[in-house]
Design a protein around this motif. Sequence first.
Motif, mmCIF file in Angstrom:
data_model
loop_
_atom_site.group_PDB
_atom_site.id
_atom_site.type_symbol
_atom_site.label_atom_id
_atom_site.label_comp_id
_atom_site.label_asym_id
_atom_site.label_seq_id
_atom_site.Cartn_x
_atom_site.Cartn_y
_atom_site.Cartn_z
ATOM 1 N N MET A 1 -21.932 19.567 -53.039
ATOM 2 C CA MET A 1 -20.969 19.858 -51.987
ATOM 3 C C MET A 1 -20.738 21.372 -51.927
ATOM 4 S SD MET A 1 -17.031 18.556 -51.645
ATOM 5 C CE MET A 1 -17.485 16.877 -52.067
ATOM 6 N N THR A 2 -20.812 21.925 -50.705
ATOM 7 C CA THR A 2 -20.578 23.353 -50.513
ATOM 8 C C THR A 2 -19.416 23.514 -49.549
ATOM 9 O OG1 THR A 2 -22.925 23.829 -50.833
ATOM 10 C CG2 THR A 2 -21.583 25.539 -49.796
ATOM 11 N N ILE A 3 -18.314 24.041 -50.040
ATOM 12 C CA ILE A 3 -17.120 24.220 -49.217
ATOM 13 C C ILE A 3 -16.708 25.681 -49.279
ATOM 14 C CG2 ILE A 3 -14.715 23.555 -48.855
ATOM 15 C CD1 ILE A 3 -15.345 20.893 -50.201
ATOM 16 N N HIS A 4 -16.671 26.328 -48.131
ATOM 17 C CA HIS A 4 -16.274 27.731 -48.081
ATOM 18 C C HIS A 4 -14.804 27.863 -48.473
ATOM 19 C CE1 HIS A 4 -15.549 31.777 -46.451
ATOM 20 N NE2 HIS A 4 -16.866 31.935 -46.583
ATOM 21 N N PRO A 5 -14.446 28.922 -49.191
ATOM 22 C CA PRO A 5 -13.042 29.057 -49.646
ATOM 23 C C PRO A 5 -12.018 29.169 -48.530
ATOM 24 C CG PRO A 5 -14.347 31.023 -50.168
ATOM 25 C CD PRO A 5 -15.309 29.962 -49.748
ATOM 26 N N THR A 6 -12.458 29.518 -47.307
ATOM 27 C CA THR A 6 -11.491 29.597 -46.205
ATOM 28 C C THR A 6 -11.268 28.254 -45.510
ATOM 29 O OG1 THR A 6 -13.253 30.198 -44.643
ATOM 30 C CG2 THR A 6 -12.080 32.005 -45.742
ATOM 31 N N ALA A 7 -12.052 27.247 -45.854
ATOM 32 C CA ALA A 7 -11.893 25.934 -45.227
ATOM 33 C C ALA A 7 -10.632 25.242 -45.739
ATOM 34 C CB ALA A 7 -13.117 25.071 -45.497
ATOM 35 N N ILE A 8 -10.024 24.417 -44.882
ATOM 36 C CA ILE A 8 -8.816 23.678 -45.236
ATOM 37 C C ILE A 8 -9.126 22.193 -45.148
ATOM 38 C CG2 ILE A 8 -6.421 23.187 -44.631
ATOM 39 C CD1 ILE A 8 -6.284 25.985 -43.389
ATOM 40 N N LEU A 9 -8.914 21.459 -46.246
ATOM 41 C CA LEU A 9 -9.228 20.038 -46.316
ATOM 42 C C LEU A 9 -7.982 19.254 -46.702
ATOM 43 C CD1 LEU A 9 -12.023 21.482 -46.644
ATOM 44 C CD2 LEU A 9 -12.703 19.562 -48.079
ATOM 45 N N ASP A 10 -7.681 18.224 -45.938
ATOM 46 C CA ASP A 10 -6.579 17.343 -46.295
ATOM 47 C C ASP A 10 -6.953 16.534 -47.539
ATOM 48 O OD1 ASP A 10 -3.927 16.087 -44.986
ATOM 49 O OD2 ASP A 10 -5.106 14.489 -45.913
ATOM 50 N N ALA A 11 -5.956 16.252 -48.345
ATOM 51 C CA ALA A 11 -6.212 15.539 -49.596
ATOM 52 C C ALA A 11 -6.747 14.129 -49.378
ATOM 53 C CB ALA A 11 -4.924 15.482 -50.419
ATOM 54 N N SER A 12 -6.473 13.535 -48.219
ATOM 55 C CA SER A 12 -6.925 12.170 -47.963
ATOM 56 C C SER A 12 -8.343 12.098 -47.401
ATOM 57 C CB SER A 12 -5.969 11.472 -46.988
ATOM 58 O OG SER A 12 -6.003 12.098 -45.720
ATOM 59 N N ALA A 13 -8.941 13.235 -47.090
ATOM 60 C CA ALA A 13 -10.298 13.241 -46.542
ATOM 61 C C ALA A 13 -11.287 12.796 -47.608
ATOM 62 C CB ALA A 13 -10.647 14.632 -46.037
ATOM 63 N N ARG A 14 -12.287 12.008 -47.180
ATOM 64 C CA ARG A 14 -13.335 11.536 -48.093
ATOM 65 C C ARG A 14 -14.642 12.233 -47.715
ATOM 66 N NH1 ARG A 14 -13.495 5.356 -47.523
ATOM 67 N NH2 ARG A 14 -12.562 5.767 -45.494
ATOM 68 N N ILE A 15 -15.176 12.991 -48.673
ATOM 69 C CA ILE A 15 -16.295 13.882 -48.377
ATOM 70 C C ILE A 15 -17.419 13.603 -49.358
ATOM 71 C CG2 ILE A 15 -17.010 16.303 -48.213
ATOM 72 C CD1 ILE A 15 -14.013 16.926 -47.627
ATOM 73 N N ALA A 16 -18.617 13.341 -48.826
ATOM 74 C CA ALA A 16 -19.767 13.057 -49.682
ATOM 75 C C ALA A 16 -20.183 14.302 -50.467
ATOM 76 C CB ALA A 16 -20.930 12.549 -48.831
ATOM 77 N N GLN A 17 -20.950 14.067 -51.520
ATOM 78 C CA GLN A 17 -21.267 15.141 -52.454
ATOM 79 C C GLN A 17 -22.094 16.272 -51.850
ATOM 80 O OE1 GLN A 17 -20.204 15.705 -55.653
ATOM 81 N NE2 GLN A 17 -18.786 14.051 -55.159
ATOM 82 N N ASP A 18 -22.972 15.975 -50.872
ATOM 83 C CA ASP A 18 -23.854 17.013 -50.349
ATOM 84 C C ASP A 18 -23.426 17.535 -48.981
ATOM 85 O OD1 ASP A 18 -24.396 14.673 -49.051
ATOM 86 O OD2 ASP A 18 -26.580 14.869 -49.155
ATOM 87 N N VAL A 19 -22.176 17.363 -48.627
ATOM 88 C CA VAL A 19 -21.652 17.896 -47.368
ATOM 89 C C VAL A 19 -21.517 19.410 -47.462
ATOM 90 C CG1 VAL A 19 -19.563 17.989 -45.933
ATOM 91 C CG2 VAL A 19 -20.507 15.781 -46.641
ATOM 92 N N GLU A 20 -21.760 20.104 -46.336
ATOM 93 C CA GLU A 20 -21.555 21.548 -46.257
ATOM 94 C C GLU A 20 -20.447 21.835 -45.248
ATOM 95 O OE1 GLU A 20 -25.102 23.768 -45.514
ATOM 96 O OE2 GLU A 20 -26.346 22.420 -46.721
ATOM 97 N N ILE A 21 -19.429 22.549 -45.690
ATOM 98 C CA ILE A 21 -18.299 22.911 -44.833
ATOM 99 C C ILE A 21 -18.182 24.419 -44.827
ATOM 100 C CG2 ILE A 21 -15.826 22.663 -44.435
ATOM 101 C CD1 ILE A 21 -15.952 19.989 -45.883
ATOM 102 N N GLY A 22 -18.412 25.015 -43.649
ATOM 103 C CA GLY A 22 -18.475 26.466 -43.537
ATOM 104 C C GLY A 22 -17.119 27.131 -43.362
ATOM 105 N N PRO A 23 -17.153 28.431 -43.082
ATOM 106 C CA PRO A 23 -15.908 29.210 -42.997
ATOM 107 C C PRO A 23 -14.958 28.712 -41.913
ATOM 108 C CG PRO A 23 -17.832 30.657 -43.078
ATOM 109 C CD PRO A 23 -18.346 29.268 -42.897
ATOM 110 N N TRP A 24 -13.680 28.703 -42.251
ATOM 111 C CA TRP A 24 -12.590 28.476 -41.320
ATOM 112 C C TRP A 24 -12.626 27.089 -40.667
ATOM 113 C CZ3 TRP A 24 -9.475 32.130 -42.615
ATOM 114 C CH2 TRP A 24 -9.972 33.399 -42.943
ATOM 115 N N CYS A 25 -13.220 26.128 -41.322
ATOM 116 C CA CYS A 25 -13.184 24.749 -40.826
ATOM 117 C C CYS A 25 -11.900 24.061 -41.282
ATOM 118 C CB CYS A 25 -14.393 23.957 -41.333
ATOM 119 S SG CYS A 25 -15.969 24.499 -40.637
ATOM 120 N N THR A 26 -11.462 23.070 -40.515
ATOM 121 C CA THR A 26 -10.305 22.265 -40.874
ATOM 122 C C THR A 26 -10.697 20.786 -40.831
ATOM 123 O OG1 THR A 26 -8.774 23.884 -39.910
ATOM 124 C CG2 THR A 26 -7.934 21.653 -40.281
#
Length: 261
Positions: free
Chosen positions: A1-26
């Motif tokens: 899993m690659t998550i940019h430090p500027t991304a914001i994720l809700d605690a209830s979101a379910r995210i697979a291990q190999d998902v990529e989330i780039g800058p400034w995503c919500t």
Amino acid sequence: MTIHPTAILDASARIAQDVEIGPWCTVGPNVVLAAGVRLISHVVVQQDTDVGAGTIIHPFAVIGGDPQHNGYKGESVRLEIGINNLIREHCTFNRGTPQGTGVTVVGSNNLFMTGAHVGHDCVVGDNVVMANNATLGGHAHVGDRVFLGGLCAVHQNGRVGQGAIVGGLAAVTRDVIPYGSAWGNHARLHGLNLIGLKRKGYGKDQLRRLLAAYRDLFEGAGEFAGRIGRVAEAYADLPEIMEIVAFIREGGKRPLCLPGE
């Protein structure tokens, strides 16, 4: 899993291990991002949305937004997206409404070009292309392998049958038959989607029979209701024609798109 430090994720979101989330995503509450999903940057997946495996979403898309419906009061409604979709910049997909089915459904292997909009309670099939700024009003149904040209708009509750093509800038206020070719403002039926049928592998003899059935249905003698019955009997061996007949007989909330000037 690659998550940019500027991304914001809700605690209830379910995210697979190999998902990529780039800058400034919500990524909001009750969102599911399946394996291989990529959010390039500045993507909003608002809430209550399933995004299928391998789907790629480009910057400034807003996916799973509230339905644009005056009757919506914050009830729990959803958006479900299938696998391997490509969703380009500035696309907007809304969740369903309690007044409708409660869920907007998008199939798999679709291409949504820049600015495409999928309204609340819509159903979109597989292998669909929505060109730049094509728009679906609420409750619209789009079948498999449909091409919707740039800046066209399908009226709420409208239906576009599988294999159809709709030209750019078309105002689609009437249901388009499967394999039909519709364009204009307001859109009229201008024959069958021969290019799509050829790409699907139809030969000359098959196309001749399909065109003959089309002419018998829309240009033959007698009332339309009678022609439907005759075509259903004469071309019972052609599944595409039987699908068109079933589409017409099923009916919808919009009138049927017919040939005309």
